[in-house]
Design a protein around this motif. Sequence first.
Motif, PDB file in Angstrom:
ATOM      1  N   ALA A  33       0.828  -1.205   0.000  1.00  0.00           N
ATOM      2  CA  ALA A  33       0.000   0.000   0.000  1.00  0.00           C
ATOM      3  C   ALA A  33       0.864   1.258   0.000  1.00  0.00           C
ATOM      4  O   ALA A  33       0.569   2.232  -0.717  1.00  0.00           O
ATOM      5  N   ASP A  34       1.926   1.259   0.795  1.00  0.00           N
ATOM      6  CA  ASP A  34       2.819   2.419   0.836  1.00  0.00           C
ATOM      7  C   ASP A  34       3.425   2.692  -0.541  1.00  0.00           C
ATOM      8  O   ASP A  34       3.515   3.841  -0.979  1.00  0.00           O
ATOM      9  N   LEU A  35       3.846   1.630  -1.225  1.00  0.00           N
ATOM     10  CA  LEU A  35       4.450   1.798  -2.548  1.00  0.00           C
ATOM     11  C   LEU A  35       3.422   2.285  -3.572  1.00  0.00           C
ATOM     12  O   LEU A  35       3.782   2.949  -4.544  1.00  0.00           O
ATOM     13  N   LEU A  36       2.162   1.938  -3.339  1.00  0.00           N
ATOM     14  CA  LEU A  36       1.091   2.417  -4.215  1.00  0.00           C
ATOM     15  C   LEU A  36       0.616   3.821  -3.848  1.00  0.00           C
ATOM     16  O   LEU A  36      -0.161   4.435  -4.596  1.00  0.00           O
ATOM     17  N   GLY A  37       1.061   4.318  -2.684  1.00  0.00           N
ATOM     18  CA  GLY A  37       0.556   5.599  -2.210  1.00  0.00           C
ATOM     19  C   GLY A  37      -0.889   5.526  -1.757  1.00  0.00           C
ATOM     20  O   GLY A  37      -1.645   6.509  -1.868  1.00  0.00           O
ATOM     21  N   ARG A  38      -1.275   4.369  -1.226  1.00  0.00           N
ATOM     22  CA  ARG A  38      -2.664   4.146  -0.801  1.00  0.00           C
ATOM     23  C   ARG A  38      -2.706   3.726   0.667  1.00  0.00           C
ATOM     24  O   ARG A  38      -1.685   3.398   1.273  1.00  0.00           O
ATOM     25  N   ARG A  39      -3.900   3.707   1.203  1.00  0.00           N
ATOM     26  CA  ARG A  39      -4.136   3.156   2.524  1.00  0.00           C
ATOM     27  C   ARG A  39      -4.734   1.760   2.372  1.00  0.00           C
ATOM     28  O   ARG A  39      -5.423   1.483   1.388  1.00  0.00           O
ATOM     29  N   VAL A  40      -4.473   0.918   3.349  1.00  0.00           N
ATOM     30  CA  VAL A  40      -4.988  -0.449   3.285  1.00  0.00           C
ATOM     31  C   VAL A  40      -5.806  -0.738   4.535  1.00  0.00           C
ATOM     32  O   VAL A  40      -5.431  -0.344   5.644  1.00  0.00           O
ATOM     33  N   SER A  41      -6.930  -1.398   4.357  1.00  0.00           N
ATOM     34  CA  SER A  41      -7.707  -1.905   5.484  1.00  0.00           C
ATOM     35  C   SER A  41      -7.582  -3.425   5.504  1.00  0.00           C
ATOM     36  O   SER A  41      -7.346  -4.047   4.469  1.00  0.00           O
ATOM     37  N   MET A  42      -7.717  -3.986   6.680  1.00  0.00           N
ATOM     38  CA  MET A  42      -7.561  -5.430   6.823  1.00  0.00           C
ATOM     39  C   MET A  42      -8.736  -6.000   7.603  1.00  0.00           C
ATOM     40  O   MET A  42      -9.302  -5.340   8.476  1.00  0.00           O
ATOM     41  N   MET A  43      -9.068  -7.224   7.276  1.00  0.00           N
ATOM     42  CA  MET A  43     -10.164  -7.913   7.939  1.00  0.00           C
ATOM     43  C   MET A  43      -9.645  -9.251   8.448  1.00  0.00           C
ATOM     44  O   MET A  43      -9.129 -10.061   7.670  1.00  0.00           O
ATOM     45  N   LYS A  44      -9.757  -9.473   9.755  1.00  0.00           N
ATOM     46  CA  LYS A  44      -9.327 -10.735  10.334  1.00  0.00           C
ATOM     47  C   LYS A  44     -10.412 -11.788  10.157  1.00  0.00           C
ATOM     48  O   LYS A  44     -11.593 -11.519  10.382  1.00  0.00           O
ATOM     49  N   ALA A  45      -9.997 -12.979   9.759  1.00  0.00           N
ATOM     50  CA  ALA A  45     -10.952 -14.081   9.617  1.00  0.00           C
ATOM     51  C   ALA A  45     -10.188 -15.394   9.724  1.00  0.00           C
ATOM     52  O   ALA A  45      -9.066 -15.521   9.216  1.00  0.00           O
ATOM     53  N   SER A  46     -10.776 -16.363  10.380  1.00  0.00           N
ATOM     54  CA  SER A  46     -10.171 -17.692  10.467  1.00  0.00           C
ATOM     55  C   SER A  46     -10.458 -18.473   9.191  1.00  0.00           C
ATOM     56  O   SER A  46     -11.427 -18.188   8.471  1.00  0.00           O
ATOM     57  N   ALA A  47      -9.613 -19.444   8.911  1.00  0.00           N
ATOM     58  CA  ALA A  47      -9.828 -20.284   7.737  1.00  0.00           C
ATOM     59  C   ALA A  47     -11.157 -21.019   7.834  1.00  0.00           C
ATOM     60  O   ALA A  47     -11.842 -21.219   6.817  1.00  0.00           O
ATOM     61  N   GLN A  48     -11.551 -21.389   9.050  1.00  0.00           N
ATOM     62  CA  GLN A  48     -12.814 -22.106   9.239  1.00  0.00           C
ATOM     63  C   GLN A  48     -14.000 -21.226   8.844  1.00  0.00           C
ATOM     64  O   GLN A  48     -14.918 -21.674   8.139  1.00  0.00           O
ATOM     65  N   VAL A  49     -13.966 -19.976   9.265  1.00  0.00           N
ATOM     66  CA  VAL A  49     -15.060 -19.057   8.937  1.00  0.00           C
ATOM     67  C   VAL A  49     -15.071 -18.765   7.440  1.00  0.00           C
ATOM     68  O   VAL A  49     -16.134 -18.722   6.807  1.00  0.00           O
ATOM     69  N   LEU A  50     -13.903 -18.563   6.856  1.00  0.00           N
ATOM     70  CA  LEU A  50     -13.832 -18.303   5.421  1.00  0.00           C
ATOM     71  C   LEU A  50     -14.430 -19.462   4.630  1.00  0.00           C
ATOM     72  O   LEU A  50     -15.216 -19.259   3.697  1.00  0.00           O
ATOM     73  N   ALA A  51     -14.034 -20.685   5.004  1.00  0.00           N
ATOM     74  CA  ALA A  51     -14.542 -21.856   4.290  1.00  0.00           C
ATOM     75  C   ALA A  51     -16.053 -21.987   4.465  1.00  0.00           C
ATOM     76  O   ALA A  51     -16.773 -22.337   3.517  1.00  0.00           O
ATOM     77  N   ARG A  52     -16.537 -21.694   5.672  1.00  0.00           N
ATOM     78  CA  ARG A  52     -17.981 -21.771   5.927  1.00  0.00           C
ATOM     79  C   ARG A  52     -18.746 -20.796   5.040  1.00  0.00           C
ATOM     80  O   ARG A  52     -19.852 -21.074   4.577  1.00  0.00           O
ATOM     81  N   ASP A  53     -18.112 -19.641   4.764  1.00  0.00           N
ATOM     82  CA  ASP A  53     -18.767 -18.619   3.954  1.00  0.00           C
ATOM     83  C   ASP A  53     -18.471 -18.766   2.466  1.00  0.00           C
ATOM     84  O   ASP A  53     -18.813 -17.884   1.669  1.00  0.00           O
ATOM     85  N   GLY A  54     -17.823 -19.876   2.087  1.00  0.00           N
ATOM     86  CA  GLY A  54     -17.617 -20.158   0.676  1.00  0.00           C
ATOM     87  C   GLY A  54     -16.346 -19.602   0.075  1.00  0.00           C
ATOM     88  O   GLY A  54     -16.190 -19.602  -1.155  1.00  0.00           O
ATOM     89  N   THR A  55     -15.414 -19.152   0.905  1.00  0.00           N
ATOM     90  CA  THR A  55     -14.134 -18.638   0.421  1.00  0.00           C
ATOM     91  C   THR A  55     -13.046 -19.657   0.689  1.00  0.00           C
ATOM     92  O   THR A  55     -12.898 -20.136   1.821  1.00  0.00           O
ATOM     93  N   ASP A  56     -12.287 -19.994  -0.341  1.00  0.00           N
ATOM     94  CA  ASP A  56     -11.170 -20.912  -0.178  1.00  0.00           C
ATOM     95  C   ASP A  56      -9.978 -20.125   0.355  1.00  0.00           C
ATOM     96  O   ASP A  56      -9.428 -19.279  -0.358  1.00  0.00           O
ATOM     97  N   PRO A  57      -9.531 -20.378   1.590  1.00  0.00           N
ATOM     98  CA  PRO A  57      -8.392 -19.620   2.126  1.00  0.00           C
ATOM     99  C   PRO A  57      -7.137 -19.760   1.268  1.00  0.00           C
ATOM    100  O   PRO A  57      -6.313 -18.844   1.218  1.00  0.00           O
ATOM    101  N   GLY A  58      -7.001 -20.881   0.586  1.00  0.00           N
ATOM    102  CA  GLY A  58      -5.835 -21.094  -0.259  1.00  0.00           C
ATOM    103  C   GLY A  58      -5.776 -20.184  -1.460  1.00  0.00           C
ATOM    104  O   GLY A  58      -4.736 -20.079  -2.110  1.00  0.00           O
TER     105      GLY A  58
END
Length: 305
Positions: free
Chosen positions: A224-249
């Motif tokens: 983000a710094d190299l892009l001159g942008r700000r970054v936001s982050m969202m914490k999530a466990s692999a279990q929750v991601l998979a439950r919601d249909g997102t492959d953590p891999g």
Amino acid sequence: MLGGSGFIGHAVVDELLLRGYRVTTVNRGLTPASHASPVERVMADREDPSGFARALATFEADAVVDVTAYRDGETRVAVDSFRGRVGRFVHISTLSVYRGPLPCPVAEDWPLETDPSNSYGFHKAGCERILREEPVDGLPWTVLRLPAVFGPRDPFSREARLCRRIVEEKPVVVPMRPFLSQNLFVRDAARAVRLLLESPGPAGRAYNAGGPPFTLEDYAGLVADLLGRRVSMMKASAQVLARDGTDPGELPYYFEGDLVLDTRRIRDEAAFEPAFGLERALRLTLDRLSRDGGTGAAAGGGRPR
């Protein structure tokens, strides 16, 4: 060079040409490749083992670098073809061959993957097992194990995917707590290959190579710094991601665990250390992405492939 037209292979060819080597590549000839010096290209397809073996018998080589062996049968053909004919055989492998859970850092003597459900690591480990059965007096083999490799021309750029989320002001998904990860700039990976070709000692051994460890949080912040942008982050466990249909891999550099290679052996025995700092390497990568319009399939992911 078995391969030589893809991301890592192209960089290795460039590195060898820069040092005055004459290079022959063996591949299907489907991917255009341009280099600063002439490169002989032999057309052959590894999916046709007998035809591939016939192609390998048509030329002489002092050394071989195998970038495109993904299954043990492919390594078997190469081993049988070059036994007694070359002075060094370097097989490009991956951090994924190590059986989890991993220590931090993981050294070269850690057990290899035996679980077929980790298909990529299991089959790459199978390639290594073929080599380990081979006496070095007939084929002086060396294995180079790499983490995620990044840089310009990467068709599966994790960096492109991170850039896209940052530019689109979407949160970067990170684990519930920070873990250490690692990658290696492609030009450093190519130099590691050359040093193993040139070093007198490493026959019959495996070597890890990697850059400085980082957390995904710090890495995304640097991008983000190299892009001159700000970054936001969202914490999530692999279990929750998979439950919601997102492959953590499929999330760039997301992994619940430390993924760091112990690189002391290649430093001590082949004098390899990365020449590119992480910020410089990322800047070169992002500059190329910008010129290419941010292209890159960015298909992966957590554990390197």
